[in-house]
Every structure is written in structure tokens, then in C-alpha cells.
Write a protein that holds these residues in place. Structure first.
Motif, PDB file in Angstrom:
ATOM      1  N   ASP A  84      10.392  -3.147   3.658  1.00 42.51           N
ATOM      2  CA  ASP A  84       8.356  -2.233   2.560  1.00 42.51           C
ATOM      3  C   ASP A  84       8.703  -1.568   4.188  1.00 42.51           C
ATOM      4  OD1 ASP A  84       6.922  -1.564   1.756  1.00 42.51           O
ATOM      5  OD2 ASP A  84       5.882  -3.806   1.896  1.00 42.51           O
ATOM      6  N   HIS A 106       3.469  -1.917 -11.404  1.00 45.77           N
ATOM      7  CA  HIS A 106       3.459  -3.127 -11.759  1.00 45.77           C
ATOM      8  C   HIS A 106       2.950  -4.028 -10.854  1.00 45.77           C
ATOM      9  CE1 HIS A 106       7.496  -1.370 -13.576  1.00 45.77           C
ATOM     10  NE2 HIS A 106       7.327  -1.197 -12.149  1.00 45.77           N
ATOM     11  N   THR A 107       3.166  -3.990  -9.707  1.00 44.00           N
ATOM     12  CA  THR A 107       1.648  -4.989  -8.526  1.00 44.00           C
ATOM     13  C   THR A 107       0.423  -4.287  -8.616  1.00 44.00           C
ATOM     14  OG1 THR A 107       3.884  -5.823  -7.822  1.00 44.00           O
ATOM     15  CG2 THR A 107       2.285  -6.156  -6.381  1.00 44.00           C
ATOM     16  N   ARG A 131      11.738   4.939 -17.913  1.00 41.17           N
ATOM     17  CA  ARG A 131      12.425   4.527 -17.422  1.00 41.17           C
ATOM     18  C   ARG A 131      13.695   3.997 -18.242  1.00 41.17           C
ATOM     19  NH1 ARG A 131       8.544  -1.024 -16.312  1.00 41.17           N
ATOM     20  NH2 ARG A 131       8.040  -0.006 -18.383  1.00 41.17           N
ATOM     21  N   ASP A 144       8.930  -7.978   5.168  1.00 41.14           N
ATOM     22  CA  ASP A 144      10.043  -7.304   4.009  1.00 41.14           C
ATOM     23  C   ASP A 144      10.184  -6.578   4.690  1.00 41.14           C
ATOM     24  OD1 ASP A 144      11.917  -6.562   2.244  1.00 41.14           O
ATOM     25  OD2 ASP A 144      10.484  -6.234   0.866  1.00 41.14           O
ATOM     26  N   SER A 161       9.225   6.658 -13.149  1.00 38.94           N
ATOM     27  CA  SER A 161       9.587   5.123 -13.282  1.00 38.94           C
ATOM     28  C   SER A 161       9.065   4.203 -14.654  1.00 38.94           C
ATOM     29  CB  SER A 161       8.706   4.612 -11.918  1.00 38.94           C
ATOM     30  OG  SER A 161       8.218   4.811 -12.193  1.00 38.94           O
ATOM     31  N   GLN A 198       1.943   3.532   2.119  1.00 37.63           N
ATOM     32  CA  GLN A 198       2.035   2.457   0.733  1.00 37.63           C
ATOM     33  C   GLN A 198       1.736   4.052  -0.695  1.00 37.63           C
ATOM     34  OE1 GLN A 198       0.379  -1.759  -0.261  1.00 37.63           O
ATOM     35  NE2 GLN A 198       2.789  -1.485  -1.603  1.00 37.63           N
ATOM     36  N   ASP A 249      11.233   2.227  -4.293  1.00 38.01           N
ATOM     37  CA  ASP A 249      11.666   1.310  -4.795  1.00 38.01           C
ATOM     38  C   ASP A 249       9.487   0.762  -4.266  1.00 38.01           C
ATOM     39  OD1 ASP A 249      13.264   1.158  -6.265  1.00 38.01           O
ATOM     40  OD2 ASP A 249      14.518  -0.448  -4.698  1.00 38.01           O
ATOM     41  N   ARG A 250       9.131   0.409  -2.637  1.00 42.05           N
ATOM     42  CA  ARG A 250       8.000   0.262  -2.288  1.00 42.05           C
ATOM     43  C   ARG A 250       6.763   0.775  -2.987  1.00 42.05           C
ATOM     44  NH1 ARG A 250       4.850   4.843  -0.302  1.00 42.05           N
ATOM     45  NH2 ARG A 250       6.653   6.333   0.770  1.00 42.05           N
ATOM     46  N   TYR A 251       7.044   2.411  -3.789  1.00 45.68           N
ATOM     47  CA  TYR A 251       5.995   2.834  -4.917  1.00 45.68           C
ATOM     48  C   TYR A 251       6.175   3.194  -6.000  1.00 45.68           C
ATOM     49  CZ  TYR A 251       3.089   7.327  -6.596  1.00 45.68           C
ATOM     50  OH  TYR A 251       2.276   7.879  -7.116  1.00 45.68           O
ATOM     51  N   MET A 252       7.573   2.817  -6.653  1.00 51.01           N
ATOM     52  CA  MET A 252       7.455   2.118  -8.237  1.00 51.01           C
ATOM     53  C   MET A 252       6.549   0.793  -8.075  1.00 51.01           C
ATOM     54  SD  MET A 252      11.052   3.513  -9.288  1.00 51.01           S
ATOM     55  CE  MET A 252      11.114   2.127 -10.347  1.00 51.01           C
ATOM     56  N   ARG A 253       6.518   0.039  -7.181  1.00 55.67           N
ATOM     57  CA  ARG A 253       5.768  -2.050  -6.982  1.00 55.67           C
ATOM     58  C   ARG A 253       4.063  -1.633  -7.360  1.00 55.67           C
ATOM     59  NH1 ARG A 253       9.619  -3.441  -3.033  1.00 55.67           N
ATOM     60  NH2 ARG A 253       8.180  -2.955  -1.500  1.00 55.67           N
TER      61      ARG A 253
END
Length: 447
Positions: A91, A307-308, A344, A88, A340, A285, A300-304
Motif C-alpha cells: 500500500d 469496499h472498506t 466485476r 503494508d 471494479s 489514496q 488494488d489500494r484504490y479498489m478497496r
């Protein structure tokens, strides 16, 4: 032109030039770019007994007439592993520049140490007479990967330039560096035994008497130890000064991804406790991008992370006894979570070609300290709004943010919440005391 197979060698051993062509042909359709001279141009050197292809060590053998070769099956196996890597390009992981400048002499020899090599390539003027060339010009590669084609350089006001690579490539090169270290460690006793019968040649090289040169071990990698909380409750300031700590950390698998070799001790900057050994990729990360001391951008890579695999990351952050006892996160992480997750619904959106998209980039800042919760205030805003607005979305008191996080933690990761203590925000100690006291002047028995 070299023969496809080295005369007198069995088992499908091919010359280095043929292996070069095979490598670039097999990896042409992969996501990670490769070079056409991965086995014959610097930093590869088969004369030391091996070459690195992707994350794999490929053993080299020596035959007559000074030719070197590698097993065709090993090249194909390394290419298949590389082709399985997904990349990616958004990322990214920062890989430098960092403090300290490697010496040119150290970069002209093994081991890989790919971060130092990139720093040397990008910052040190090169002597044209000492730079290896190929038919297409100067080559830059690491373990057969053409990192120049995927390197991203960013420049921020007052911060200078920084270099970034895709996270999957960082993990790949970390794996190659670890595999090489294991290979060298396993090969050392064999080389020490062979050195007794070695005689120097006219050109300063050595040859074993009465036999061809032996190569490295059959198994280049040793299994990594899973991390089982051996460092729980220790202060980073104490543990980081222990002799041999780097070597011990490198023997563990990353406590987060559990696949890559650990490289650093991740620790809580607010309470000072060690969380766990992690790889460079996970260490990068897990932290938001600091703009200033009390100001971060929530990429965005940190917000994941929220969630992930959120339960895994929350468990990792709560390895700190201070955060676990307070049922919260360090202030930068709590501010990022507030921006985040808690805020949101407040983030504006804009009409785009594929529907409405979130506005700009989230920014979180704070005034005060976690040690004075009553006066600490978090501010959530948006940068780079497409309409030219830079608006403040919310101002959230620290107490309220911590309470919201506790509720969300219980819903998202009940197992993590069950091990946490009561939400005590007042009466924090002025100085952190270790949960496990270090009473030995000789160092911990673990090391």
C-alpha cells in the motif's frame, strides 16, 4: 563511554548516546525500520530543544559539561507508539519528485519537511565533508525512521522515476511534521522572552544569563479541529488564493481518516468545488492512477475504497455540490467504479497456487466528456494478463454507468443517496458558479 544517566539531572534523564541504543533496541521488533543514531545524527539536533522519534516530539534538556539528554520514559513511549504501527509494503503513496528543488541550506536546519529532505537526498549531489557519518557509514533517517530501507522507486516510460513509501509511514512522518510545527509554535513566546537576556558566546551560540537553557512546552501537540463543513460550497479556484489558507487547513483534522493533520484542500476537478481538508495520505489514496488524460489503472489500494469504509468515501466525494446534485462521481472515479464494481463479474481469472486469481490489472478509459453524457463512452479492459492477452471487458455508455452507480449507492450508502438530488445528466451549465458567492475583497471571514 557516556554515563547512562546525566549527573545532576533527575527524572531518569539519559544521555543521547544511551537513548540511541535504547531506541534501536526497543524498536528492533517493529514493522517500521529504525536507525541506530536517531538522536545524534542529522537531521536530529537536540541543541534546538527537542528531537523527533516516530510521530512524537521528545524534549531535550541541557546539563553541565555541555551534555544533552532526554527522559528515558519519553523514549520508551515513542518506541511503543512506533511498534504499534502496522505497515503494508504493498500500500504505497507517491512522495515525489515534485516541482521545485529545496536549497541545501534549508535542509541543514529544522524543521523536518520530510518530503523536501528526501528530494534533496535523492536528487542533489552531496559534499562528502558535509555529510554526517556513523560507525556503519552514512545515515539517512527521518524522525528515527530508516526510510531508505522501505523506499520504492518506480520508472515508467515517458514519466521518469517516482518515489513511493508505505502509507502508514507517510502518515507517521506527517504526524511528526505536524507535532514539530505545534511544538515550535508553542515554544516561540518562551524563546522570545528568553532572547532578551541571552548573550552570544564565542562560537556564535547563545546562553541564557543566570540559568540553564529552557526547553519546549510540556505538551508538544495541540488538538486538531474536526472539520464540520466550513468550506461547503466554495470554489477551490477562489479559496486557494486566500491569504493564510495553508495555515488554516493545517489546523483541521483530516476529514476522511479524522486522525492525521490536514495538509491540502481536496477538490472536485470536474466541478471545481472544495470537498474538504485532507491529509496527504488520504489525498493520494482517493484518486486512481492516471496513465494518460483519459486513461487510468485501477490499483488494488484504490479498489478497496469501494469496499472498506465505502460510506465515508462516498460521503466525501459527494461533498462536491455538482456530484451530489447529479448523483454520480467525477468521470475518473465513475470509470474506476464501473471497472471494479459494475464489471466485476466480467474480469477473467487464472489458476494459481492458491486457487484462481483475478486477471492482470484493471484499466478504465473514456472518450468524450461528462458535459456531453450522450456521447461519452467508458471502456474497461485488463493489462498484464498472465497468458499474454490484453482484452477489452466492456464498453459502457456514461448514462448507463451513472444509472448503475445510483442504484449501487442507494444500496451501499443509503444516507448518502438520500441527500443526493435527481439524476440530471442533461442541461449542465457551461461554467461552474459557486454555491456560496465570495463578495468580500478582503477574504472570507473564516480566515
Amino acid at each position: 563511554m557516556s554515563e547512562p544517566v546525566i549527573p545532576g539531572r533527575g527524572g531518569g534523564v539519559i544521555t543521547l548516546r544511551v537513548a540511541d541504543a535504547l531506541w534501536v533496541g526497543l524498536t528492533a521488533g517493529g514493522a517500521v525500520p529504525t536507525v541506530s543514531a536517531a538522536l545524534t545524527c542529522s537531521p536530529a539536533d537536540a541543541r534546538v530543544g527537542y528531537v523527533l522519534l516516530g510521530g512524537r516530539v521528545v524534549t531535550a534538556v541541557q546539563a553541565g559539561r555541555g551534555q544533552w539528554g532526554v527522559a528515558e520514559a519519553e523514549v520508551r513511549r515513542a518506541a511503543a507508539e512506533l511498534n504499534a504501527v502496522e505497515m503494508d509494503v504493498r500500500d504505497l503513496v507517491r512522495i515525489g519528485p515534485f516541482r521545485g528543488m529545496p536549497k541545501r541550506e534549508s535542509m541543514e536546519r529544522m524543521p523536518l519537511r520530510w518530503r523536501e529532505r528526501i528530494t534533496w537526498e535523492l536528487q542533489v549531489p552531496r559534499d562528502p565533508e558535509r555529510v554526517p557519518h556513523s560507525e556503519g557509514g552514512r545515515l539517512h533517517h527521518l524522525a528515527g525512521v530508516d526510510w531508505r530501507r522501505i523506499l520504492v522507486e518506480q520508472t515508467r516510460a515517458g514519466a521518469g522515476r517516482t518515489w513511493w513509501l508505505p502509507r502508514s509511514v507517510v502518515r507517521l512522518l506527517d504526524a511528526a511534521e505536524h507535532a514539530e510545527a505545534q511544538w515550535l509554535q508553542a515554544a516561540r513566546p518562551r524563546h522570545e522572552n528568553a532572547a532578551v537576556t541571552e548573550q552570544p558566546s564565542r562560537h556564535g551560540q547563545t546562553q541564557a544569563a543566570g540559568a540553564r537553557q529552557t526547553t519546549g512546552p510540556d505538551d508538544p501537540t495541540a488538538p486538531l479541529r474536526p472539520y464540520n463543513g466550513e468550506l461547503k460550497g466554495h470554489l477551490y479556484s477562489v479559496l486557494s488564493r486566500k491569504p493564510g489558507i495553508s495555515r488554516t487547513v493545517a489546523g483541521w483534522a483530516c476529514a476522511v481518516c479524522r486522525t492525521a493533520p490536514a495538509a491540502v484542500l481536496d477538490h472536485c476537478h470536474e466541478h471545481g468545488y472544495v470537498r474538504a481538508p485532507v491529509c496527504q495520505s488520504c489525498n493520494t489514496q482517493e484518486r486512481p492512477d492516471h496513465l494518460y488524460r483519459n486513461d487510468i489503472r485501477v490499483a488494488d489500494r484504490y479498489m478497496r475504497l469501494f469496499h472498506t469504509h465505502a460510506a465515508d468515501w462516498l460521503q466525501h466525494w459527494h461533498r462536491c455540490p455538482g456530484c451530489r446534485a447529479r448523483t454520480t462521481l467525477p468521470l475518473p472515479h465513475l470509470a474506476a467504479w464501473t471497472a471494479s464494481i459494475a464489471c466485476r463479474s466480467l474480469r477473467p481469472t487464472h489458476r494459481g497456487s492458491r486457487g484462481r486469481t483475478p486477471c492482470g490489472v484493471l484499466r478504465a478509459s473514456w472518450t468524450g466528456s461528462h458535459r456531453a453524457p450522450g456521447s461519452c463512452l467508458l471502456t474497461v479492459g485488463v493489462d498484464f494478463c498472465p497468458s499474454g492477452e490484453h482484452r477489452v471487458l466492456a464498453r459502457v455508455p456514461y448514462r448507463e454507468a451513472a444509472e448503475r452507480f445510483g442504484v449501487w449507492l442507494a444500496e451501499t450508502a443509503p444516507a448518502v443517496a438520500a441527500t443526493a438530488g435527481p439524476d440530471r445528466l442533461d442541461g449542465l451549465p457551461a461554467r461552474v458558479r459557486p454555491v456560496i458567492a465570495d463578495t468580500s475583497s478582503e477574504g472570507l471571514g473564516l480566515f
